[in-house]
Write a protein that holds these residues in place. Structure first.
Motif, PDB file in Angstrom:
ATOM      1  N   ARG A 236       9.645  64.582 -70.620  1.00 11.63           N
ATOM      2  CA  ARG A 236       9.832  63.309 -69.906  1.00 11.63           C
ATOM      3  C   ARG A 236      11.173  63.262 -69.175  1.00 11.63           C
ATOM      4  O   ARG A 236      11.597  62.206 -68.735  1.00 11.63           O
ATOM      5  CB  ARG A 236       9.759  62.138 -70.897  1.00 11.63           C
ATOM      6  CG  ARG A 236       8.373  61.942 -71.498  1.00 11.63           C
ATOM      7  CD  ARG A 236       8.424  60.992 -72.696  1.00 11.63           C
ATOM      8  NE  ARG A 236       7.096  60.613 -73.136  1.00 11.63           N
ATOM      9  CZ  ARG A 236       6.289  61.401 -73.863  1.00 11.63           C
ATOM     10  NH1 ARG A 236       6.704  62.609 -74.232  1.00 11.63           N
ATOM     11  NH2 ARG A 236       5.092  60.983 -74.225  1.00 11.63           N
ATOM     12  N   ASN A 237      11.853  64.422 -69.100  1.00 14.88           N
ATOM     13  CA  ASN A 237      13.186  64.490 -68.489  1.00 14.88           C
ATOM     14  C   ASN A 237      14.122  63.484 -69.142  1.00 14.88           C
ATOM     15  O   ASN A 237      14.905  62.802 -68.473  1.00 14.88           O
ATOM     16  CB  ASN A 237      13.110  64.233 -66.972  1.00 14.88           C
ATOM     17  CG  ASN A 237      12.341  65.312 -66.251  1.00 14.88           C
ATOM     18  OD1 ASN A 237      12.525  66.501 -66.515  1.00 14.88           O
ATOM     19  ND2 ASN A 237      11.456  64.905 -65.341  1.00 14.88           N
ATOM     20  N   ALA A 238      14.047  63.384 -70.471  1.00 13.90           N
ATOM     21  CA  ALA A 238      14.834  62.385 -71.190  1.00 13.90           C
ATOM     22  C   ALA A 238      15.613  63.009 -72.340  1.00 13.90           C
ATOM     23  O   ALA A 238      15.970  62.320 -73.294  1.00 13.90           O
ATOM     24  CB  ALA A 238      13.919  61.280 -71.715  1.00 13.90           C
ATOM     25  N   ALA A 239      15.896  64.320 -72.260  1.00 18.61           N
ATOM     26  CA  ALA A 239      16.651  64.996 -73.310  1.00 18.61           C
ATOM     27  C   ALA A 239      17.988  65.482 -72.757  1.00 18.61           C
ATOM     28  O   ALA A 239      18.054  65.966 -71.621  1.00 18.61           O
ATOM     29  CB  ALA A 239      15.862  66.186 -73.866  1.00 18.61           C
ATOM     30  N   PRO A 240      19.075  65.370 -73.534  1.00 26.36           N
ATOM     31  CA  PRO A 240      20.347  65.947 -73.090  1.00 26.36           C
ATOM     32  C   PRO A 240      20.290  67.465 -73.176  1.00 26.36           C
ATOM     33  O   PRO A 240      19.391  68.028 -73.820  1.00 26.36           O
ATOM     34  CB  PRO A 240      21.342  65.359 -74.114  1.00 26.36           C
ATOM     35  CG  PRO A 240      20.525  65.139 -75.344  1.00 26.36           C
ATOM     36  CD  PRO A 240      19.159  64.746 -74.859  1.00 26.36           C
ATOM     37  N   PRO A 241      21.251  68.170 -72.574  1.00 21.77           N
ATOM     38  CA  PRO A 241      21.218  69.642 -72.611  1.00 21.77           C
ATOM     39  C   PRO A 241      21.512  70.209 -73.998  1.00 21.77           C
ATOM     40  O   PRO A 241      21.138  71.340 -74.308  1.00 21.77           O
ATOM     41  CB  PRO A 241      22.290  70.057 -71.605  1.00 21.77           C
ATOM     42  CG  PRO A 241      23.202  68.860 -71.520  1.00 21.77           C
ATOM     43  CD  PRO A 241      22.337  67.665 -71.708  1.00 21.77           C
TER      44      PRO A 241
ATOM     45  N   ALA B 243      18.219  57.914 -79.918  1.00 17.46           N
ATOM     46  CA  ALA B 243      19.590  58.388 -79.775  1.00 17.46           C
ATOM     47  C   ALA B 243      19.715  59.437 -78.672  1.00 17.46           C
ATOM     48  O   ALA B 243      20.609  59.366 -77.818  1.00 17.46           O
ATOM     49  CB  ALA B 243      20.078  58.959 -81.111  1.00 17.46           C
ATOM     50  N   LEU B 244      18.826  60.410 -78.673  1.00 14.12           N
ATOM     51  CA  LEU B 244      18.936  61.501 -77.715  1.00 14.12           C
ATOM     52  C   LEU B 244      18.601  61.064 -76.296  1.00 14.12           C
ATOM     53  O   LEU B 244      19.228  61.522 -75.332  1.00 14.12           O
ATOM     54  CB  LEU B 244      18.027  62.662 -78.142  1.00 14.12           C
ATOM     55  CG  LEU B 244      18.398  63.320 -79.468  1.00 14.12           C
ATOM     56  CD1 LEU B 244      17.386  64.386 -79.842  1.00 14.12           C
ATOM     57  CD2 LEU B 244      19.806  63.915 -79.416  1.00 14.12           C
ATOM     58  N   SER B 245      17.627  60.183 -76.151  1.00 16.31           N
ATOM     59  CA  SER B 245      17.303  59.704 -74.802  1.00 16.31           C
ATOM     60  C   SER B 245      18.448  58.876 -74.232  1.00 16.31           C
ATOM     61  O   SER B 245      18.748  58.961 -73.031  1.00 16.31           O
ATOM     62  CB  SER B 245      15.999  58.899 -74.817  1.00 16.31           C
ATOM     63  OG  SER B 245      16.090  57.791 -75.687  1.00 16.31           O
ATOM     64  N   LEU B 246      19.121  58.089 -75.090  1.00 13.54           N
ATOM     65  CA  LEU B 246      20.278  57.334 -74.611  1.00 13.54           C
ATOM     66  C   LEU B 246      21.417  58.272 -74.220  1.00 13.54           C
ATOM     67  O   LEU B 246      22.121  58.028 -73.226  1.00 13.54           O
ATOM     68  CB  LEU B 246      20.745  56.346 -75.679  1.00 13.54           C
ATOM     69  CG  LEU B 246      19.838  55.129 -75.914  1.00 13.54           C
ATOM     70  CD1 LEU B 246      20.321  54.327 -77.117  1.00 13.54           C
ATOM     71  CD2 LEU B 246      19.779  54.244 -74.672  1.00 13.54           C
ATOM     72  N   LEU B 247      21.609  59.353 -74.981  1.00 20.60           N
ATOM     73  CA  LEU B 247      22.617  60.352 -74.601  1.00 20.60           C
ATOM     74  C   LEU B 247      22.317  60.963 -73.239  1.00 20.60           C
ATOM     75  O   LEU B 247      23.231  61.320 -72.487  1.00 20.60           O
ATOM     76  CB  LEU B 247      22.671  61.473 -75.646  1.00 20.60           C
ATOM     77  CG  LEU B 247      23.529  61.275 -76.895  1.00 20.60           C
ATOM     78  CD1 LEU B 247      23.490  62.533 -77.748  1.00 20.60           C
ATOM     79  CD2 LEU B 247      24.969  60.915 -76.540  1.00 20.60           C
ATOM     80  N   ALA B 248      21.025  61.074 -72.944  1.00 24.15           N
ATOM     81  CA  ALA B 248      20.616  61.646 -71.659  1.00 24.15           C
ATOM     82  C   ALA B 248      20.644  60.619 -70.536  1.00 24.15           C
ATOM     83  O   ALA B 248      20.269  60.930 -69.396  1.00 24.15           O
ATOM     84  CB  ALA B 248      19.210  62.230 -71.792  1.00 24.15           C
TER      85      ALA B 248
ATOM     86  N   MET C  61      26.770  58.200 -80.385  1.00 19.03           N
ATOM     87  CA  MET C  61      25.564  57.383 -80.296  1.00 19.03           C
ATOM     88  C   MET C  61      24.917  57.292 -81.669  1.00 19.03           C
ATOM     89  O   MET C  61      24.605  58.329 -82.273  1.00 19.03           O
ATOM     90  CB  MET C  61      24.586  57.999 -79.289  1.00 19.03           C
ATOM     91  CG  MET C  61      23.344  57.168 -79.047  1.00 19.03           C
ATOM     92  SD  MET C  61      23.726  55.636 -78.183  1.00 19.03           S
ATOM     93  CE  MET C  61      24.370  56.314 -76.656  1.00 19.03           C
ATOM     94  N   VAL C  62      24.738  56.083 -82.174  1.00 19.72           N
ATOM     95  CA  VAL C  62      24.123  55.895 -83.485  1.00 19.72           C
ATOM     96  C   VAL C  62      22.914  54.966 -83.335  1.00 19.72           C
ATOM     97  O   VAL C  62      23.023  53.892 -82.725  1.00 19.72           O
ATOM     98  CB  VAL C  62      25.113  55.297 -84.500  1.00 19.72           C
ATOM     99  CG1 VAL C  62      24.435  55.119 -85.863  1.00 19.72           C
ATOM    100  CG2 VAL C  62      26.342  56.187 -84.652  1.00 19.72           C
ATOM    101  N   THR C  63      21.813  55.392 -83.855  1.00 19.26           N
ATOM    102  CA  THR C  63      20.601  54.583 -83.848  1.00 19.26           C
ATOM    103  C   THR C  63      20.011  54.565 -85.253  1.00 19.26           C
ATOM    104  O   THR C  63      20.371  55.380 -86.105  1.00 19.26           O
ATOM    105  CB  THR C  63      19.543  55.145 -82.886  1.00 19.26           C
ATOM    106  OG1 THR C  63      19.186  56.471 -83.314  1.00 19.26           O
ATOM    107  CG2 THR C  63      20.069  55.190 -81.450  1.00 19.26           C
TER     108      THR C  63
END
Length: 353
Positions: free
Chosen positions: A65-70, A99-104, A1-3
């Motif tokens: 926001r429950n929007a982070a990957p582990p 980037a991280l929210s999309l990963l999640a 994932m690149v942003t």
């Protein structure tokens, strides 16, 4: 994932946003990029030293926001000059948040990314950061300037077909020369004094140019100077928006020059290098120029007629080298788009918003 997320430049309005006033700003073409992939644990490879601190703060805000990957491995790169503050670490925080929210598996709206980056910036820096920078970095549009009203949260889009030239003065300014904290303390003291006269006042930018005459008798000279700067730049920012709506870049340039002249008398707000660049730019036919960042960023921005840009830049470069014995670092930008997902070369799929 690149942003990636852009830096920003304020055309008019500094430091008005700290005191409830509008800022006319653009996102720039130079950007900070973040590459992230799922991993068992968190790691960060970053040229900016603050990269790991920003990552920790962004992850904390996304988790709320429950929007982070582990976990994720994150790498950071970019073309924003490290020595010039075109948004601080806000572009990094915004790009990381996307980037991280999309990963999640979450697609956060620009307004949510703004809040994540703003709160992460305040947490990692331990300071109250204004909303203008993250607003421009998230909501920037190609060929458009944004009039941001921090007091109300409103954003007005205005056509900006011009090119902005950025010239680094090479002056490294110690924050103690003109500490922003001192400006804030003086402004808060001025606001408290003005409230005795006008109890309902919430921001210095609510005062008008006509109010300054009354305040001459109510404030000491140092506080009056601070109020005058905020009130005058508030008026200039709104006049600049009118100029852009009319397509009048020459008028915008004149307002930029006025803004520069209003800051010069204040201690630590200019340098011999900046003064030469501004005066020479106008002398050689630029619409206008000014020191950006309220004297704290070490760069001058310039607007010039398109047909004369190359000549003016060459003349400025020569004048600078003749005076200071070093090559002028200069580059240009147009108004650019805000945060985005990037296409990986050789990968699949088009660029996503």
């Amino acid at each position: 994932m690149v942003t990636s997320a852009p830096g920003r430049i304020n055309l008019i309005g500094e430091p008005t946003d700290d005191y409830g006033g509008p800022v006319l700003s653009i996102a720039i073409e130079r950007r900070t990029a973040v590459a992230a992939g799922l991993a068992p644990r968190w790691s960060c490879i970053s040229v900016p030293e603050a990269g790991s601190d920003v990552l920790t703060a962004v992850v904390r805000q996304l988790s709320a926001r429950n929007a982070a990957p582990p976990g994720a491995g994150v790498a950071v790169a970019g073309s924003l000059p490290a020595q010039l503050d075109f948004g601080g670490s806000i572009p990094l925080g915004v790009a990381m948040a996307k980037a991280l929210s999309l990963l999640a598996g979450r697609r956060l709206a620009n307004g949510e990314l703004l809040e994540v980056a703003l709160r992460a910036e305040r947490e990692s820096n331990g300071a109250e950061t204004g909303r203008t920078d993250p607003t421009v970095v998230t909501h920037g549009q190609r060929g458009v300037a944004l009039l941001v009203e921090p007091a109300t949260g409103s954003i007005r889009s205005l056509p900006f077909p011009g090119r902005v030239w950025i010239m680094a003065t090479g002056v490294s300014r110690d924050a103690r020369d003109n500490p922003p904290g001192q400006w804030r303390r003086e402004s808060e003291e001025a606001l408290a004094s003005c409230r005795q006269w006008r109890p309902g006042l919430t921001h210095l930018a609510q005062l008008s140019l006509l109010d300054l005459e009354e305040l001459r008798w109510r404030l000491p000279a140092s506080l009056l100077q601070r109020v005058r700067q905020v009130v005058a730049d508030t008026a200039r920012a709104r006049a600049a928006a009118v100029a852009l709506a009319d397509g009048d870049l020459a008028q915008l340039g004149g307002l930029m020059l006025q803004a520069n002249e209003s800051l010069r008398p204040q201690a630590g707000s200019s340098s011999a290098e900046a003064d030469l660049l501004v005066s020479s730019a106008v002398a050689h036919g630029a619409y206008g120029a000014r020191l950006t960042g309220a004297g704290r960023q070490g760069a001058v921005i310039m607007l010039a007629p398109p047909q004369s840009e190359a000549r003016i830049v060459a003349q400025l470069s020569q004048a600078f080298e003749d005076r200071f014995g070093r090559v002028l670092e200069v580059w240009s930008t147009r108004a650019a788009g805000g945060v985005r997902r990037e296409t990986i070369p050789g990968g699949t799929g088009d660029r996503a918003p």
